[in-house]
Design an enzyme around this catalytic site. Structure first.
Site, mmCIF file in Angstrom:
data_model
loop_
_atom_site.group_PDB
_atom_site.id
_atom_site.type_symbol
_atom_site.label_atom_id
_atom_site.label_comp_id
_atom_site.label_asym_id
_atom_site.label_seq_id
_atom_site.Cartn_x
_atom_site.Cartn_y
_atom_site.Cartn_z
ATOM 1 N N ASP A 231 0.834 -1.197 0.000
ATOM 2 C CA ASP A 231 0.000 0.000 0.000
ATOM 3 C C ASP A 231 0.873 1.254 0.000
ATOM 4 O OD1 ASP A 231 -2.825 0.868 0.376
ATOM 5 O OD2 ASP A 231 -2.056 1.788 2.206
ATOM 6 N N GLU A 306 1.797 -0.382 -5.044
ATOM 7 C CA GLU A 306 0.803 0.633 -5.368
ATOM 8 C C GLU A 306 1.569 1.954 -5.389
ATOM 9 O OE1 GLU A 306 -3.312 2.696 -3.791
ATOM 10 O OE2 GLU A 306 -1.633 2.372 -2.450
#
Ligand code: BGC
Length: 581
Positions: A231, A306
């Site tokens: 993330d 990401e």
């Protein structure tokens, strides 16, 4: 590939579209894998409390094996106060009781592996929850203490320290700083939070933080996970001095100007400096460390970034041979539904990633963006995170949206590299645009005082059985976000075995992709079908997507797959076909 030969910026030359573009090769499974994203809250709920859970997922795994995907990525299921649906972790080495137990996780993993599915966990290292014991210790400890140094604490400006350390705006709206109250009741320092105030950013310059995450990675790798989606992998290092920064447009966002302007060449991403909290060069050292930890384990474990940075040649820096394995291709996700930008982004993606020996990835939907069965028919731009809802102007036409989504997925699954699917897209699910205000949960909605709908519309629990309570999501009929009344036709059991259904289209595409080894192939552009198409050959398969208004005459050959019925040998608009050539 020798590391020293890979420059920090990999230029992507403007080659004519006549060339064959070769994807980087390698034997690792993830290079060509189709990875299915499970959003645990909304996949399947075994205990009927309205929130999905790990036993629910385990029970439904055979449906994914049957669909034909290679791996699942689970959005966070760790202990969390759920202020940002689990992306606010309070214990990285335990399962939140909402989702089950570590034992449930082990069962899920064993079942998935038994079905031939790899399992990717979602690591959230940029920030913790404010309920994490590290942050609680930091609040209790004095200024300048080692506990405070694990986070981004700063003194406020002005004689009373009541002015924020800088002007940064949170991605979810409002300022990126929150002032604490000291244990003695006096106002104290400020801490940085790129997202919600319940998600304080960690200080990744601190070696203690780095070491702790090595332990966390090993905890899950020892249990047998096949890798991690990482993330906010572009946000963990901030520019020294934390200088003021005002985004060029639209307020704060997840990153650079990913989107149609870049793809159309209206904006030159190289000319826009990275915000001081995104894409700083220091992040790469972190990934080199993580790479080393994964390399201790057998079986090609994967790291997927990401990283919302531009251009693609910059995203490729995240996947140099000693860093991560893959990075999400958000430029592809946000490319306009037009032939030229699509051809361009495909070409640039394969070239940029191949230059560093990595496969390109492809993705059309996830839990942060408007589902592509709606997004592709939007008449106005909808920036990431803004969402769409009851008062959105220019609502997408659902019939057009689904038609384009089917064509877009059929195109995507024919491309060499690895593809990501988001739960429910195989059912053709649209964005839920009618969620009532009082049902919304996304912090974006609250932090912007309802100015942005946020991401709830793509997170509604998915339908399994048309005639069951909550469409078979559970037995109780409860659902943490209300499901629309008209979703019965999208239910899996309503589409199973029905020729032409979206579910059957996905199944056929995945089976043919594997049979014809499209994931490991290369791409040769074809020019005989006009400018309004994307046409290429991958191995023995010719792929044509018609984005123009006029039907395109098809070559002779066996039609392996078509996203809409083909009548009279011509490819209608918004349709993709695969032909054995
Ligand atoms: C996740 C989001 C989350 C944010 C903060 C993201 O990029 O995909 O769902 O809100 O990180 O963790």
């Amino acid at each position: 590939m020798a590391l020293e030969n890979i420059p920090d910026s990999v230029a992507s030359a403007e080659l004519p579209e006549t060339s064959t573009i070769i994807t980087a090769t390698g034997s690792e499974w993830w290079r060509s894998a189709v990875i299915y994203q499970i959003y645990p809250r909304s996949f399947a709920d075994s205990d009927g409390n309205g929130v999905g859970d790990l036993p629910g997922i385990t029970h439904r795994l055979p449906a994914l094996a049957e669909l034909g995907v290679d791996a699942i990525w689970l959005s966070p299921f760790f202990k969390s106060p759920q202020k940002d649906a689990g992306y606010d972790v309070s214990d990285y080495c335990d399962v939140d009781p909402l989702f089950g137990t570590l034992n449930d996780f082990d069962k899920l993993l064993e079942t998935a592996h038994g079905l031939g599915l790899k399992v990717i966990a979602d690591m959230v290292p940029n920030h913790t929850s404010d309920q994490h014991e590290w942050f609680q210790a930091a609040l209790a400890a004095p200024e300048g203490s080692p506990e405070r140094d694990r986070y981004m604490f700063r003194d406020g400006k002005g004689p009373k320290g009541d002015i924020m350390p800088n002007n940064w705006e949170s991605v979810f709206g409002g300022p990126m700083w929150e002032r604490i109250i000291n244990p003695d009741g006096t106002p104290g320092q400020w801490y940085l939070h790129i997202f919600d105030k319940s998600q304080p950013d960690l200080n990744w310059e601190n070696p203690w933080v780095r070491e702790k995450f090595f332990d966390i990675l090993r905890f899950w790798l020892d249990r047998g996970v096949d890798g991690f989606r990482v993330d906010v992998a572009h946000g963990m290092i901030k520019e020294a001095g934390l200088p003021d920064y005002t985004p060029p447009e639209e307020g704060a966002s997840m990153g650079g100007p990913v989107g149609s302007d870049v793809i159309h060449g209206i904006t030159d991403p190289e000319s826009i400096p990275d915000p001081p909290y995104w894409g700083q060069p220091g992040v790469h050292d972190i990934w080199r460390g993580w790479h080393t930890v994964l390399a201790e384990y057998e079986g090609d474990r994967v790291l997927c970034a990401e990283a919302w940075v531009d251009p693609l040649s910059k995203v490729a820096l995240w996947v140099r041979p000693d860093e991560m394995s893959q990075a999400f291709n958000f430029a592809y996700m946000f490319a306009a539904w037009k032939a030229k930008p699509l051809r361009r982004v495909i070409k640039e993606s394969i070239e940029a990633f191949s230059a560093v020996g990595a496969p390109s990835t492809w993705v059309l939907s996830n839990h942060d963006v408007v589902r592509h069965a709606s997004r592709l028919a939007l008449t106005k731009d909808s920036p990431q995170g803004a969402g769409i809802g009851p008062k959105t102007h220019g609502k997408p036409d659902p019939v057009l949206g689904l038609r384009r989504a089917r064509a877009a997925t059929s195109l995507m699954l024919a491309l060499p590299g690895s593809s990501y699917l988001y739960q429910g897209e195989e059912l053709g699910l649209p964005e839920d645009m009618e969620l009532p205000d009082n049902a919304r949960q996304d912090p974006t909605w609250f932090r912007t005082n309802g100015e942005k709908y946020g991401r709830d519309g793509c997170r509604v629990p998915i339908p399994w059985e048309a005639d069951k309570p909550s469409y078979g999501f559970n037995r109780s009929g409860k659902s943490w976000l209300p499901q629309p009344q008209d979703w019965a036709p999208y239910a899996r059991d309503a589409q199973e075995g029905v020729p032409g259904s979206t579910l059957e289209l996905y199944k056929s595409a995945l089976a043919l992709r594997s049979q014809h080894r499209l994931g490991t192939g290369s791409l040769e552009w074809l020019h005989d079908y006009g400018k309004k198409v994307v046409a290429f050959r991958n191995g023995d398969v010719t792929v044509i997507t018609n984005l123009g208004k006029v039907a395109v005459e098809l070559p002779v050959g066996d039609i392996l797959l078509s996203s809409e019925p083909i009548v009279g040998g011509a490819l209608p608009t918004d349709t993709t076909v695969w032909i054995r050539s």
